[in-house]
Motif scaffolding. Structure first.
Motif, PDB file in Angstrom:
ATOM      1  N   VAL A  72       0.855  -0.762   0.086  1.00 25.83           N
ATOM      2  CA  VAL A  72      -0.107  -0.172   0.367  1.00 25.83           C
ATOM      3  C   VAL A  72       1.056   0.942  -0.061  1.00 25.83           C
ATOM      4  CG1 VAL A  72      -1.987   1.280   1.301  1.00 25.83           C
ATOM      5  CG2 VAL A  72      -1.449  -1.274   1.162  1.00 25.83           C
ATOM      6  N   LEU A  73       1.121   2.186  -1.204  1.00 32.28           N
ATOM      7  CA  LEU A  73       1.539   3.145  -1.537  1.00 32.28           C
ATOM      8  C   LEU A  73       3.097   2.809  -0.804  1.00 32.28           C
ATOM      9  CD1 LEU A  73      -1.703   5.364   0.110  1.00 32.28           C
ATOM     10  CD2 LEU A  73      -0.593   5.549  -1.913  1.00 32.28           C
ATOM     11  N   GLY A  74       3.832   1.921  -1.416  1.00 36.11           N
ATOM     12  CA  GLY A  74       4.995   1.474  -1.144  1.00 36.11           C
ATOM     13  C   GLY A  74       5.355   0.860   0.159  1.00 36.11           C
ATOM     14  N   THR A  75       4.369   0.930   0.900  1.00 38.59           N
ATOM     15  CA  THR A  75       4.354   0.269   2.615  1.00 38.59           C
ATOM     16  C   THR A  75       4.061  -1.704   2.077  1.00 38.59           C
ATOM     17  OG1 THR A  75       3.973   1.561   3.836  1.00 38.59           O
ATOM     18  CG2 THR A  75       4.016  -0.029   4.959  1.00 38.59           C
ATOM     19  N   ASP A  76       4.894  -2.480   2.767  1.00 46.16           N
ATOM     20  CA  ASP A  76       4.803  -4.043   3.034  1.00 46.16           C
ATOM     21  C   ASP A  76       4.133  -4.506   4.268  1.00 46.16           C
ATOM     22  OD1 ASP A  76       4.342  -6.108   2.763  1.00 46.16           O
ATOM     23  OD2 ASP A  76       6.608  -6.688   2.451  1.00 46.16           O
ATOM     24  N   VAL A  77       2.912  -4.451   4.110  1.00 44.78           N
ATOM     25  CA  VAL A  77       1.820  -4.258   4.810  1.00 44.78           C
ATOM     26  C   VAL A  77       2.118  -5.166   6.274  1.00 44.78           C
ATOM     27  CG1 VAL A  77      -1.291  -4.768   5.969  1.00 44.78           C
ATOM     28  CG2 VAL A  77      -0.109  -3.012   4.401  1.00 44.78           C
ATOM     29  N   LEU A  78       2.502  -6.422   5.339  1.00 42.22           N
ATOM     30  CA  LEU A  78       2.978  -7.789   6.301  1.00 42.22           C
ATOM     31  C   LEU A  78       4.096  -7.916   6.938  1.00 42.22           C
ATOM     32  CD1 LEU A  78       1.185 -10.596   4.298  1.00 42.22           C
ATOM     33  CD2 LEU A  78      -0.068  -8.945   4.928  1.00 42.22           C
ATOM     34  N   ALA A  79       5.400  -7.339   6.325  1.00 45.40           N
ATOM     35  CA  ALA A  79       6.395  -7.094   6.660  1.00 45.40           C
ATOM     36  C   ALA A  79       6.873  -5.704   7.575  1.00 45.40           C
ATOM     37  CB  ALA A  79       7.437  -6.794   5.814  1.00 45.40           C
ATOM     38  N   ALA A  80       6.063  -4.696   7.480  1.00 47.26           N
ATOM     39  CA  ALA A  80       6.258  -3.599   8.290  1.00 47.26           C
ATOM     40  C   ALA A  80       5.610  -4.238   9.769  1.00 47.26           C
ATOM     41  CB  ALA A  80       4.812  -2.758   7.903  1.00 47.26           C
ATOM     42  N   SER A  81       6.605  -2.752  10.305  1.00 45.39           N
ATOM     43  CA  SER A  81       6.315  -2.487  12.310  1.00 45.39           C
ATOM     44  C   SER A  81       5.407  -2.036  12.449  1.00 45.39           C
ATOM     45  CB  SER A  81       7.515  -1.676  13.050  1.00 45.39           C
ATOM     46  OG  SER A  81       6.997  -0.855  12.267  1.00 45.39           O
ATOM     47  N   ASN A  82       4.788  -2.224  13.471  1.00 41.14           N
ATOM     48  CA  ASN A  82       3.754  -2.174  13.737  1.00 41.14           C
ATOM     49  C   ASN A  82       3.345  -0.201  13.412  1.00 41.14           C
ATOM     50  OD1 ASN A  82       2.585  -4.633  15.083  1.00 41.14           O
ATOM     51  ND2 ASN A  82       3.473  -4.071  17.254  1.00 41.14           N
ATOM     52  N   GLU A  83       4.501   0.470  14.274  1.00 43.80           N
ATOM     53  CA  GLU A  83       4.263   1.988  14.184  1.00 43.80           C
ATOM     54  C   GLU A  83       4.297   2.156  12.777  1.00 43.80           C
ATOM     55  OE1 GLU A  83       4.571   5.513  14.941  1.00 43.80           O
ATOM     56  OE2 GLU A  83       4.080   4.232  16.072  1.00 43.80           O
ATOM     57  N   GLN A  84       4.738   1.024  11.691  1.00 43.63           N
ATOM     58  CA  GLN A  84       4.770   1.697  10.350  1.00 43.63           C
ATOM     59  C   GLN A  84       3.138   1.543  10.046  1.00 43.63           C
ATOM     60  OE1 GLN A  84       7.899  -1.293   8.893  1.00 43.63           O
ATOM     61  NE2 GLN A  84       9.847   1.144   8.262  1.00 43.63           N
ATOM     62  N   VAL A  85       2.910   0.683  10.741  1.00 41.08           N
ATOM     63  CA  VAL A  85       1.455   0.298   9.685  1.00 41.08           C
ATOM     64  C   VAL A  85       0.615   1.544  10.148  1.00 41.08           C
ATOM     65  CG1 VAL A  85      -0.598  -1.464  10.166  1.00 41.08           C
ATOM     66  CG2 VAL A  85       1.266  -2.206   9.963  1.00 41.08           C
ATOM     67  N   ARG A  86       0.632   1.638  11.719  1.00 42.06           N
ATOM     68  CA  ARG A  86       0.036   2.900  12.234  1.00 42.06           C
ATOM     69  C   ARG A  86       0.206   4.364  11.625  1.00 42.06           C
ATOM     70  NH1 ARG A  86      -0.441   7.435  16.041  1.00 42.06           N
ATOM     71  NH2 ARG A  86       2.143   7.373  15.903  1.00 42.06           N
ATOM     72  N   GLN A  87       1.284   4.211  11.448  1.00 42.17           N
ATOM     73  CA  GLN A  87       1.138   5.936  10.360  1.00 42.17           C
ATOM     74  C   GLN A  87       0.917   5.234   8.897  1.00 42.17           C
ATOM     75  OE1 GLN A  87       2.730   8.578  11.388  1.00 42.17           O
ATOM     76  NE2 GLN A  87       2.745   7.456  13.150  1.00 42.17           N
ATOM     77  N   LEU A  88       0.642   4.108   8.881  1.00 44.35           N
ATOM     78  CA  LEU A  88      -0.289   4.420   7.026  1.00 44.35           C
ATOM     79  C   LEU A  88      -1.448   4.446   7.536  1.00 44.35           C
ATOM     80  CD1 LEU A  88      -0.006   2.694   3.822  1.00 44.35           C
ATOM     81  CD2 LEU A  88      -0.206   0.764   4.897  1.00 44.35           C
ATOM     82  N   ARG A  89      -2.314   3.232   8.242  1.00 46.38           N
ATOM     83  CA  ARG A  89      -3.636   3.896   8.519  1.00 46.38           C
ATOM     84  C   ARG A  89      -4.102   5.681   8.934  1.00 46.38           C
ATOM     85  NH1 ARG A  89      -4.133  -0.621  13.481  1.00 46.38           N
ATOM     86  NH2 ARG A  89      -3.767  -2.008  12.073  1.00 46.38           N
ATOM     87  N   GLY A  90      -5.213   5.754   8.176  1.00 43.02           N
ATOM     88  CA  GLY A  90      -5.749   7.228   8.528  1.00 43.02           C
ATOM     89  C   GLY A  90      -4.905   7.828   7.692  1.00 43.02           C
ATOM     90  N   ASN A  91      -3.327   8.055   7.886  1.00 43.25           N
ATOM     91  CA  ASN A  91      -2.452   9.255   7.293  1.00 43.25           C
ATOM     92  C   ASN A  91      -2.692   8.908   5.504  1.00 43.25           C
ATOM     93  OD1 ASN A  91      -1.076  11.861   7.572  1.00 43.25           O
ATOM     94  ND2 ASN A  91       1.128  10.738   7.967  1.00 43.25           N
ATOM     95  N   ARG A  92      -2.735   7.648   4.825  1.00 44.57           N
ATOM     96  CA  ARG A  92      -2.440   7.718   3.730  1.00 44.57           C
ATOM     97  C   ARG A  92      -3.770   6.097   2.913  1.00 44.57           C
ATOM     98  NH1 ARG A  92       2.779   6.589   1.487  1.00 44.57           N
ATOM     99  NH2 ARG A  92       2.215   7.899  -0.176  1.00 44.57           N
ATOM    100  N   ILE A  93      -4.027   5.966   3.816  1.00 44.69           N
ATOM    101  CA  ILE A  93      -4.993   4.849   3.431  1.00 44.69           C
ATOM    102  C   ILE A  93      -6.418   4.596   4.854  1.00 44.69           C
ATOM    103  CG2 ILE A  93      -3.541   2.507   4.159  1.00 44.69           C
ATOM    104  CD1 ILE A  93      -5.914   1.134   2.443  1.00 44.69           C
TER     105      ILE A  93
END
Length: 542
Positions: A72-93
């Motif tokens: 999702v937008l360059g972030t590997d959701v399954l491999a990303a850390s919890n903090e990376q996913v938290r930043q992705l949610r809401g902010n970009r998706i």
């Protein structure tokens, strides 16, 4: 072609429950380009919602195993850390959920919930975040947003709560919006408003959209491409006009064939018998609010109509029109504030007369989950009313009723949670017809079901109506379904019946402006016709 903002490859999702493993998604792959809209459609249990949740990493920490690749937008959701996913949610998706009442915290003001979500990703003070909350609430059409920002979720209507969820998603200007059944429980006019709002927001912001829905007509008018899922797999994927207009997969053709058509006449039987139910100038007034600030709400105002023996009468209208309140009064779950309701000549205000006919008045409720006791087996729930009325409540009788509604009698000792939504609705129907009623009132019996299950329930009701000579009252906000079921239709608005007539005549030549507005808001399977209707509603410039 635009660069992909979502890329899914070989997605597999397994859920582990009570020692069993259920594969919800099985080897799914798809791409979503920037600014494009993808509809994911299929029956309940097809894996579409599980897929949507996985895009935001919402299966983490649960009972699911997720493998494959989700970018999702360059972030590997399954491999990303919890903090990376938290930043992705809401902010970009961001995600808009099906049930806003569950998604919004009832203990916090709507504005405060938007403020907290905004401040989680932006280093701003509460004043700036509150200003942003008012801006987005105003943009999604919440009237008097500066005041309503301090309201609680229960103070909003269903449509306004859904707008508030969209506002929360918009606050951070995401590049991708995932909407999971965002209009399932809404009436047709509010549904059209919400879908038009999402369409306009996409046009303004350029965000991409993934729309998860079981309603193929909703998908047709609001997405560029359609992905059809069955049992966790993609069975067809392509432009909406191609997939829905000329489907190649057998499963897709079956789904399209099951969609009720607003324009399709039905073989109505003209019922000319005597009235079984007579409603005479009925009113229902509720007192709401606190002890010091009570107000009166006129839910039903002066309704007069007859329900003829053997007919199917549809009652339609928006949420708050009074249709459910009227239905509950007809089966005397509510006592009218004034006016008279008679069943087969008996005045239902007379408690003795009511006791004599109680078994002949039965109701099937909208939400079988709420109407079935989760701690009792389905066999016990079906047997209870039989036992109360001194009828045969034996296991054999219950098994016969289960078979009658198309359920496996051997599941008599299972609990409600072990059945699908459509199966639970069949259980509710079995319980209602066990006493051989003469009048069956169905309140939104198919509103949350996918199109193929809807068709099954409609066919079941038609069969039971014929076999038991039932008189049927069918309350619904889905006008296409009502046309297939009803001999006559009553249209309600603000507690009153504004139009009443034979079904095909009313649909083909409506006379009241409110009826015309309801019919104009019904989704259609043709994407080009859907666009024309949006233009006619004035919410899209050519």
């Amino acid at each position: 072609m635009s660069e992909s903002v979502v890329s899914v490859r070989d997605l597999v999702i397994d859920f582990h429950t009570e020692g069993d493993t259920v594969r919800a998604v099985d080897g799914l792959s798809f791409d979503l380009a920037a600014g494009r809209a993808l509809g994911i459609v299929g029956e309940s249990g097809s894996g579409k919602s599980a897929t949507a949740l996985s895009l935001l990493g919402l299966h983490r920490g649960g009972n699911a195993d997720v493998t494959g690749s989700i970018d999702v937008l360059g972030t590997d959701v399954l491999a990303a850390s919890n903090e990376q996913v938290r930043q992705l949610r809401g902010n970009r998706i961001a995600m808009v959920f099906q049930d806003p009442l569950s998604a919004l915290d009832p203990f916090f003001k709507v504005g405060d919930q938007i403020v907290e979500a905004y401040r989680a990703h932006n280093k701003v003070d509460r004043r700036a975040a509150r200003k942003r909350a008012i801006e987005v609430l105003d943009r999604v059409g919440i009237p008097d947003a500066a005041r309503r920002v301090d309201a609680y979720p229960h103070e909003f209507s269903g449509g306004m709560r859904q707008r508030a969820l969209i506002a929360m998603a918009l606050a951070l200007s995401p590049e991708v919006l995932v909407a999971d059944e965002p209009t399932t429980a809404l009436d047709v006019t509010v549904q059209a408003q919400i879908l038009d709002l999402i369409h306009d927001l996409r046009a303004e912001t350029g965000m991409a959209l993934i729309l998860v829905t079981h309603d193929l007509a909703v998908a047709a008018g609001n997405v560029d491409d359609v992905l059809v899922m069955q049992r966790g797999k993609a069975v067809e994927h392509g432009p909406a006009a191609d997939v829905l207009g000329a489907p190649s997969a057998v499963y897709t053709r079956e789904l399209v064939a099951a969609v009720p058509r607003l324009e399709q006449p039905r073989e109505s039987k003209v019922v000319g018998g005597e009235p079984l139910v007579r409603v005479d100038d009925v009113h229902q007034v509720f007192t709401v609010g606190s002890f010091l600030n009570r107000t009166k709400v006129h839910a039903v105002e002066g309704v007069t109509l007859d329900v003829l023996r053997g007919e199917a009468l549809g009652i339609v209208g928006e949420s708050g029109s009074g249709k459910t309140t009227l239905a509950r009064m007809i089966v005397r779950l509510l006592r009218p504030t004034s006016g008279r309701i008679r069943f087969d000549g008996r005045d239902l205000a007379d408690d003795r007369a009511l006791r004599e006919v109680r078994r002949e008045l039965q109701m099937v409720f909208q939400d079988p989950v709420s109407s079935l006791n989760p701690r009792r087996t389905i066999g016990e729930s079906i047997a209870d009313p039989l036992r109360v009325q001194g009828e045969d409540a034996s296991r054999q009788r219950v098994r016969e009723l289960l078979a009658l509604v198309g359920l496996d009698p051997d599941r008599i000792d299972r609990y409600p949670h072990e059945f699908s939504g459509g199966q639970r609705q069949r259980i509710g129907i079995a319980r209602a017809i066990g006493l051989r009623p003469r009048l069956l009132v169905c309140d939104e019996p198919v509103s949350a079901l996918d199109v193929s299950t809807q068709a099954q329930i409609i066919r079941l009701l038609a069969s039971l109506r014929s076999e038991f000579d039932l008189t049927l009252i069918f309350v619904a906000h889905d006008l296409a379904v009502v046309r297939q079921v009803s001999d006559r239709v009553a249209v309600m608005s603000k507690g009153a019946v504004v139009e009443l007539g034979e079904t095909d005549a009313l649909y083909d030549n409506p006379t009241h402006p409110y009826t015309k507005s309801l019919l104009a808001a019904v989704p259609v399977l043709d994407p080009e016709l859907a666009r024309q209707r949006r233009l006619e509603r004035g919410l899209l410039t050519p």
